[in-house]
Design a protein around this motif. Sequence first.
Motif, PDB file in Angstrom:
ATOM      1  N   SER A  19       0.828  -1.210   0.000  1.00 40.26           N
ATOM      2  CA  SER A  19       0.000   0.000   0.000  1.00 40.26           C
ATOM      3  C   SER A  19       0.859   1.254   0.000  1.00 40.26           C
ATOM      4  O   SER A  19       0.601   2.194  -0.736  1.00 40.26           O
ATOM      5  CB  SER A  19      -0.913   0.046   1.228  1.00 40.26           C
ATOM      6  N   ASN A  20       1.888   1.243   0.861  1.00 41.91           N
ATOM      7  CA  ASN A  20       2.691   2.447   1.010  1.00 41.91           C
ATOM      8  C   ASN A  20       4.042   2.077   1.615  1.00 41.91           C
ATOM      9  O   ASN A  20       4.147   1.152   2.423  1.00 41.91           O
ATOM     10  CB  ASN A  20       1.966   3.446   1.909  1.00 41.91           C
ATOM     11  N   VAL A  21       5.078   2.839   1.241  1.00 38.65           N
ATOM     12  CA  VAL A  21       6.405   2.715   1.842  1.00 38.65           C
ATOM     13  C   VAL A  21       6.882   4.123   2.160  1.00 38.65           C
ATOM     14  O   VAL A  21       6.822   5.004   1.306  1.00 38.65           O
ATOM     15  CB  VAL A  21       7.407   2.025   0.895  1.00 38.65           C
ATOM     16  N   VAL A  22       7.340   4.313   3.397  1.00 36.26           N
ATOM     17  CA  VAL A  22       7.798   5.634   3.823  1.00 36.26           C
ATOM     18  C   VAL A  22       9.084   5.472   4.632  1.00 36.26           C
ATOM     19  O   VAL A  22       9.179   4.600   5.497  1.00 36.26           O
ATOM     20  CB  VAL A  22       6.733   6.348   4.687  1.00 36.26           C
ATOM     21  N   LEU A  23      10.031   6.354   4.352  1.00 35.44           N
ATOM     22  CA  LEU A  23      11.239   6.461   5.164  1.00 35.44           C
ATOM     23  C   LEU A  23      11.252   7.859   5.757  1.00 35.44           C
ATOM     24  O   LEU A  23      11.290   8.849   5.030  1.00 35.44           O
ATOM     25  CB  LEU A  23      12.492   6.231   4.310  1.00 35.44           C
ATOM     26  N   LYS A  24      11.159   7.929   7.086  1.00 33.03           N
ATOM     27  CA  LYS A  24      11.107   9.232   7.759  1.00 33.03           C
ATOM     28  C   LYS A  24      11.878   9.131   9.064  1.00 33.03           C
ATOM     29  O   LYS A  24      11.621   8.227   9.876  1.00 33.03           O
ATOM     30  CB  LYS A  24       9.649   9.606   8.033  1.00 33.03           C
ATOM     31  N   ILE A  51       6.802  -0.157   5.949  1.00 33.41           N
ATOM     32  CA  ILE A  51       6.246  -0.826   4.772  1.00 33.41           C
ATOM     33  C   ILE A  51       4.841  -1.276   5.153  1.00 33.41           C
ATOM     34  O   ILE A  51       4.669  -2.115   6.036  1.00 33.41           O
ATOM     35  CB  ILE A  51       7.098  -2.042   4.340  1.00 33.41           C
ATOM     36  N   ASP A  52       3.855  -0.692   4.487  1.00 35.84           N
ATOM     37  CA  ASP A  52       2.448  -0.999   4.752  1.00 35.84           C
ATOM     38  C   ASP A  52       1.955  -1.915   3.634  1.00 35.84           C
ATOM     39  O   ASP A  52       1.902  -1.513   2.473  1.00 35.84           O
ATOM     40  CB  ASP A  52       1.640   0.296   4.800  1.00 35.84           C
ATOM     41  N   THR A  99      -2.290  -6.486   2.971  1.00 37.85           N
ATOM     42  CA  THR A  99      -2.863  -7.507   3.847  1.00 37.85           C
ATOM     43  C   THR A  99      -3.012  -7.001   5.285  1.00 37.85           C
ATOM     44  O   THR A  99      -3.195  -7.796   6.197  1.00 37.85           O
ATOM     45  CB  THR A  99      -1.971  -8.758   3.858  1.00 37.85           C
ATOM     46  N   ASN A 100      -2.899  -5.687   5.477  1.00 36.22           N
ATOM     47  CA  ASN A 100      -2.964  -5.040   6.789  1.00 36.22           C
ATOM     48  C   ASN A 100      -1.784  -5.401   7.684  1.00 36.22           C
ATOM     49  O   ASN A 100      -1.848  -5.266   8.896  1.00 36.22           O
ATOM     50  CB  ASN A 100      -4.280  -5.349   7.520  1.00 36.22           C
ATOM     51  N   LYS A 101      -0.703  -5.867   7.080  1.00 34.15           N
ATOM     52  CA  LYS A 101       0.519  -6.128   7.824  1.00 34.15           C
ATOM     53  C   LYS A 101       1.395  -4.881   7.705  1.00 34.15           C
ATOM     54  O   LYS A 101       1.541  -4.320   6.631  1.00 34.15           O
ATOM     55  CB  LYS A 101       1.247  -7.344   7.255  1.00 34.15           C
ATOM     56  N   LEU A 102       1.959  -4.480   8.829  1.00 27.75           N
ATOM     57  CA  LEU A 102       2.794  -3.286   8.870  1.00 27.75           C
ATOM     58  C   LEU A 102       4.180  -3.693   9.352  1.00 27.75           C
ATOM     59  O   LEU A 102       4.330  -4.303  10.406  1.00 27.75           O
ATOM     60  CB  LEU A 102       2.200  -2.247   9.818  1.00 27.75           C
ATOM     61  N   ILE A 103       5.194  -3.368   8.560  1.00 26.29           N
ATOM     62  CA  ILE A 103       6.579  -3.629   8.937  1.00 26.29           C
ATOM     63  C   ILE A 103       7.215  -2.273   9.215  1.00 26.29           C
ATOM     64  O   ILE A 103       7.215  -1.397   8.357  1.00 26.29           O
ATOM     65  CB  ILE A 103       7.342  -4.351   7.806  1.00 26.29           C
ATOM     66  N   GLN A 104       7.728  -2.115  10.430  1.00 24.15           N
ATOM     67  CA  GLN A 104       8.321  -0.839  10.802  1.00 24.15           C
ATOM     68  C   GLN A 104       9.622  -1.120  11.542  1.00 24.15           C
ATOM     69  O   GLN A 104       9.635  -1.818  12.557  1.00 24.15           O
ATOM     70  CB  GLN A 104       7.362  -0.043  11.679  1.00 24.15           C
ATOM     71  N   VAL A 105      10.736  -0.603  10.993  1.00 24.89           N
ATOM     72  CA  VAL A 105      12.047  -0.833  11.584  1.00 24.89           C
ATOM     73  C   VAL A 105      12.873   0.446  11.543  1.00 24.89           C
ATOM     74  O   VAL A 105      12.708   1.280  10.664  1.00 24.89           O
ATOM     75  CB  VAL A 105      12.823  -1.957  10.861  1.00 24.89           C
ATOM     76  N   VAL A 106      13.747   0.564  12.525  1.00 25.66           N
ATOM     77  CA  VAL A 106      14.699   1.671  12.544  1.00 25.66           C
ATOM     78  C   VAL A 106      15.889   1.224  11.707  1.00 25.66           C
ATOM     79  O   VAL A 106      16.419   0.137  11.909  1.00 25.66           O
ATOM     80  CB  VAL A 106      15.144   1.984  13.989  1.00 25.66           C
ATOM     81  N   ILE A 107      16.302   2.072  10.761  1.00 27.75           N
ATOM     82  CA  ILE A 107      17.418   1.675   9.906  1.00 27.75           C
ATOM     83  C   ILE A 107      18.730   1.868  10.637  1.00 27.75           C
ATOM     84  O   ILE A 107      18.821   2.638  11.600  1.00 27.75           O
ATOM     85  CB  ILE A 107      17.409   2.418   8.551  1.00 27.75           C
ATOM     86  N   GLU A 151      13.633  12.016   0.685  1.00 23.11           N
ATOM     87  CA  GLU A 151      12.660  12.525  -0.290  1.00 23.11           C
ATOM     88  C   GLU A 151      12.747  11.759  -1.607  1.00 23.11           C
ATOM     89  O   GLU A 151      11.721  11.390  -2.175  1.00 23.11           O
ATOM     90  CB  GLU A 151      12.883  14.022  -0.539  1.00 23.11           C
ATOM     91  N   GLU A 152      13.957  11.510  -2.068  1.00 20.55           N
ATOM     92  CA  GLU A 152      14.155  10.785  -3.321  1.00 20.55           C
ATOM     93  C   GLU A 152      13.641   9.345  -3.198  1.00 20.55           C
ATOM     94  O   GLU A 152      12.983   8.822  -4.095  1.00 20.55           O
ATOM     95  CB  GLU A 152      15.651  10.796  -3.665  1.00 20.55           C
ATOM     96  N   PHE A 153      13.947   8.698  -2.072  1.00 23.59           N
ATOM     97  CA  PHE A 153      13.494   7.331  -1.836  1.00 23.59           C
ATOM     98  C   PHE A 153      11.969   7.264  -1.764  1.00 23.59           C
ATOM     99  O   PHE A 153      11.340   6.404  -2.380  1.00 23.59           O
ATOM    100  CB  PHE A 153      14.110   6.787  -0.545  1.00 23.59           C
ATOM    101  N   ASN A 154      11.352   8.174  -0.997  1.00 26.82           N
ATOM    102  CA  ASN A 154       9.893   8.183  -0.870  1.00 26.82           C
ATOM    103  C   ASN A 154       9.219   8.447  -2.215  1.00 26.82           C
ATOM    104  O   ASN A 154       8.195   7.834  -2.527  1.00 26.82           O
ATOM    105  CB  ASN A 154       9.442   9.215   0.167  1.00 26.82           C
ATOM    106  N   ARG A 155       9.799   9.309  -3.010  1.00 22.78           N
ATOM    107  CA  ARG A 155       9.277   9.580  -4.359  1.00 22.78           C
ATOM    108  C   ARG A 155       9.351   8.310  -5.223  1.00 22.78           C
ATOM    109  O   ARG A 155       8.409   7.962  -5.917  1.00 22.78           O
ATOM    110  CB  ARG A 155      10.050  10.729  -5.007  1.00 22.78           C
ATOM    111  N   PHE A 156      10.479   7.606  -5.146  1.00 24.36           N
ATOM    112  CA  PHE A 156      10.647   6.356  -5.892  1.00 24.36           C
ATOM    113  C   PHE A 156       9.564   5.344  -5.497  1.00 24.36           C
ATOM    114  O   PHE A 156       8.933   4.720  -6.354  1.00 24.36           O
ATOM    115  CB  PHE A 156      12.039   5.774  -5.631  1.00 24.36           C
ATOM    116  N   CYS A 157       9.333   5.187  -4.203  1.00 21.75           N
ATOM    117  CA  CYS A 157       8.337   4.225  -3.727  1.00 21.75           C
ATOM    118  C   CYS A 157       6.923   4.636  -4.132  1.00 21.75           C
ATOM    119  O   CYS A 157       6.112   3.795  -4.514  1.00 21.75           O
ATOM    120  CB  CYS A 157       8.436   4.067  -2.207  1.00 21.75           C
ATOM    121  N   GLN A 158       6.622   5.923  -4.066  1.00 22.65           N
ATOM    122  CA  GLN A 158       5.304   6.400  -4.500  1.00 22.65           C
ATOM    123  C   GLN A 158       5.094   6.156  -5.983  1.00 22.65           C
ATOM    124  O   GLN A 158       3.996   5.787  -6.409  1.00 22.65           O
ATOM    125  CB  GLN A 158       5.145   7.889  -4.181  1.00 22.65           C
TER     126      GLN A 158
END
Length: 185
Positions: A136-141, A147-148, A151-159, A169-176
């Motif tokens: 559904s969505n990928v965000v790096l902030k 990573i959403d 299937t309503n599974k949410l993966i959230q990790v600190v890099i 911004e470039e990464f989030n744009r790529f994922c969008q």
Amino acid sequence: MNEYIIFLPNEKAKTYRLVTVIVFLINLFAFLFLLTRVTDDHMKRIIWMGNIMSAASLIFFLINVYLKRLSFRTEISFLIIAICWIMLGKYLVAAFIILFAIAGFFTTRKLKVIFSADKIVYPSFPATTFLWNQVSNVVLKDSVLTIDLKTNKLIQVVIEEGADEVEEEEFNRFCQEQTAKLERR
């Protein structure tokens, strides 16, 4: 850019390091104990070899962990120690040490999430591949990767800190762009 690689911290590596020290110490004391019980010269040479290998590996491992000056693979040491146990006829002990060495190859690896134009490869065991139509969505902030999945599974990790910085911004744009391509179809 067509591919992004984001490194994740390996929390299991810390535990593996502690257990590695314990396993080296157990081997060291076991070989010393056997040295007092065995009278055969050939067996004593094998025990001394295992004892020296255990002690040297422990020293090199600690230098590697604390000073980071050596490129030392403990898994190779464990395989050599296992050969010593096999030569002594202790096959079960050797099997456990070999399994521990194999686990070390997987535990100490760098964990990286690979984002490409067609999929996301997540470093689970075995590696999980998500196609963009499952996402559904990928965000790096603020060094947090989310990573959403649909299937309503949410993966959230600190890099991982200190890893090559990814331009958020470039990464989030790529994922969008990747998720938007699928919505247009």
